[in-house]
Scaffold this active site. Structure first.
Site, mmCIF file in Angstrom:
data_model
loop_
_atom_site.group_PDB
_atom_site.id
_atom_site.type_symbol
_atom_site.label_atom_id
_atom_site.label_comp_id
_atom_site.label_asym_id
_atom_site.label_seq_id
_atom_site.Cartn_x
_atom_site.Cartn_y
_atom_site.Cartn_z
ATOM 1 N N ARG A 279 51.513 29.858 -19.096
ATOM 2 C CA ARG A 279 52.130 31.174 -18.944
ATOM 3 C C ARG A 279 51.449 31.971 -17.834
ATOM 4 O O ARG A 279 52.107 32.687 -17.066
ATOM 5 C CB ARG A 279 52.052 31.933 -20.269
ATOM 6 C CG ARG A 279 52.801 33.267 -20.270
ATOM 7 C CD ARG A 279 53.012 33.782 -21.677
ATOM 8 N NE ARG A 279 53.694 35.056 -21.664
ATOM 9 C CZ ARG A 279 53.153 36.204 -22.070
ATOM 10 N NH1 ARG A 279 51.914 36.222 -22.531
ATOM 11 N NH2 ARG A 279 53.840 37.327 -22.022
ATOM 12 N N HIS B 162 53.412 33.478 -14.554
ATOM 13 C CA HIS B 162 53.372 34.890 -14.180
ATOM 14 C C HIS B 162 52.789 35.072 -12.786
ATOM 15 O O HIS B 162 53.219 35.949 -12.036
ATOM 16 C CB HIS B 162 52.550 35.683 -15.199
ATOM 17 C CG HIS B 162 53.299 36.012 -16.446
ATOM 18 N ND1 HIS B 162 53.290 37.263 -17.036
ATOM 19 C CD2 HIS B 162 54.106 35.253 -17.233
ATOM 20 C CE1 HIS B 162 54.051 37.260 -18.116
ATOM 21 N NE2 HIS B 162 54.547 36.044 -18.262
ATOM 22 N N ASN C 72 52.169 42.083 -18.271
ATOM 23 C CA ASN C 72 51.089 41.096 -18.245
ATOM 24 C C ASN C 72 49.985 41.372 -19.255
ATOM 25 O O ASN C 72 49.061 40.567 -19.395
ATOM 26 C CB ASN C 72 50.463 41.014 -16.842
ATOM 27 C CG ASN C 72 51.326 40.241 -15.859
ATOM 28 O OD1 ASN C 72 52.087 39.366 -16.252
ATOM 29 N ND2 ASN C 72 51.205 40.573 -14.586
ATOM 30 N N HIS D 281 58.534 27.333 -23.443
ATOM 31 C CA HIS D 281 58.395 28.055 -24.701
ATOM 32 C C HIS D 281 58.141 27.117 -25.874
ATOM 33 O O HIS D 281 57.848 27.577 -26.977
ATOM 34 C CB HIS D 281 59.639 28.900 -24.976
ATOM 35 C CG HIS D 281 59.708 30.138 -24.149
ATOM 36 N ND1 HIS D 281 60.812 30.975 -24.128
ATOM 37 C CD2 HIS D 281 58.806 30.699 -23.308
ATOM 38 C CE1 HIS D 281 60.585 31.987 -23.309
ATOM 39 N NE2 HIS D 281 59.379 31.835 -22.794
#
Length: 299
Positions: free
Chosen positions: A51, A55, A86, A183
């Protein structure tokens, strides 16, 4: 904010020279061992590192991205990592990069950038096929919280909003679906999906696309907004295709997940990935590194 201080001794402002990499023995093994060690220390290492990489790559300013600018620390609290979208990034992802960087620095100081370490760490967190990653990224110097807004997908995004956002990165619908498969090892805070089980605009206040048994499970787990719940209730620590099987069964945690199945256009791809893990891997891993990485500087 503009800084060359990550707060972790991670940034190196010397020019990264591709040729030097040839002098580093067992470089990939050293990275892999560091990531594996961190995984056994904390099982959320895989999803938090993946993740973090996502980002970092999606905050592209002036065609920059995947530059580890997400790692930069600002004493004023105005770096990318401080942006509202974030703040939920877990510390274990940052720690994975830091510890891997330290392991590499012990053998070859001042050669490998944090951006390359983050990309390699993201690769090594999965259980998919092994593949090489082109190296040569330079660490970013600029990290601004103000650059983050509108750059990341939200849990309530419609299919049209998802397609538009991913199109900004030259990613088509199949890549969008494949990358959403990350996910499968993700977790989400209850506040991110509570509206689907308590305040949805329907007669029952529950999103009708949710599997009833799954709804009950989420209600039992949704006891506090900051509690983290696995997005794949079956194998939350394994990178596999069960995320897509969950979507077929109405167990997508976010509406932006479930829409990939409820909408007839992306549904065949979801069904395909749900039935065949190899097809999901073949679509996911190349795009994870190659499509989300900007052009590298020439040596």
């Amino acid at each position: 904010m503009e800084s060359n201080d990550t707060g972790f001794g991670c940034y190196d402002d010397r020019v990264w020279e591709r040729g030097k990499l040839k002098l580093i023995e067992n470089f990939n093994l050293k990275v892999s061992n560091a990531v594996t060690k961190k995984f056994f220390q904390t099982h959320v290492t895989a999803q938090t590192t993946l993740r973090l990489f996502f980002h970092d790559c999606f905050i592209q300013v002036q065609l920059q991205g995947c530059d580890a600018s997400i790692m930069i620390f600002s004493p004023r609290g105005d770096a990318e990592r401080d942006a509202p979208d974030n703040l939920s990034l877990a510390g274990d992802g940052f720690d994975t990069v830091i510890k891997t960087k330290q392991a590499v620095e012990a053998q070859c100081p001042g050669i490998v950038s944090c951006a390359d370490i983050l990309a390699l760490s993201a690769r090594d967190t999965g259980e998919g096929p092994s593949f090489s990653v082109e190296l040569g990224r330079r660490d970013g110097l600029v990290s601004k919280a103000s650059d983050v807004a509108g750059k990341l997908p939200e849990p309530n995004f419609s299919l049209a909003q998802l397609v538009s956002l991913f199109a900004n990165h030259n990613l088509k619908q199949q890549e969008l679906i494949a990358l959403s498969g990350a996910h499968t090892i993700g977790v989400a805070h209850c506040s991110r999906f509570a509206n689907r089980i308590y305040n949805f605009p329907s007669s029952t206040y529950v999103d009708p696309s949710l599997n009833p048994a799954y709804t009950t499970q989420l209600m039992l787990e949704n006891v506090y907004p900051t509690i983290a719940v696995p997005m794949d209730p079956q194998t939350p620590l394994r990178f596999d295709n069960l995320y897509f099987q969950d979507l077929v069964q109405g167990k997508g945690m976010f509406s932006s997940d479930e829409v990939l199945f409820t909408d007839s256009v992306p549904r065949p791809t979801v069904v395909n990935f749900a039935a065949n893990q190899s097809r999901f891997f073949d679509a996911f891993f190349p795009f994870l590194i190659n499509q989300l990485t900007p052009s590298l500087p020439k040596p």
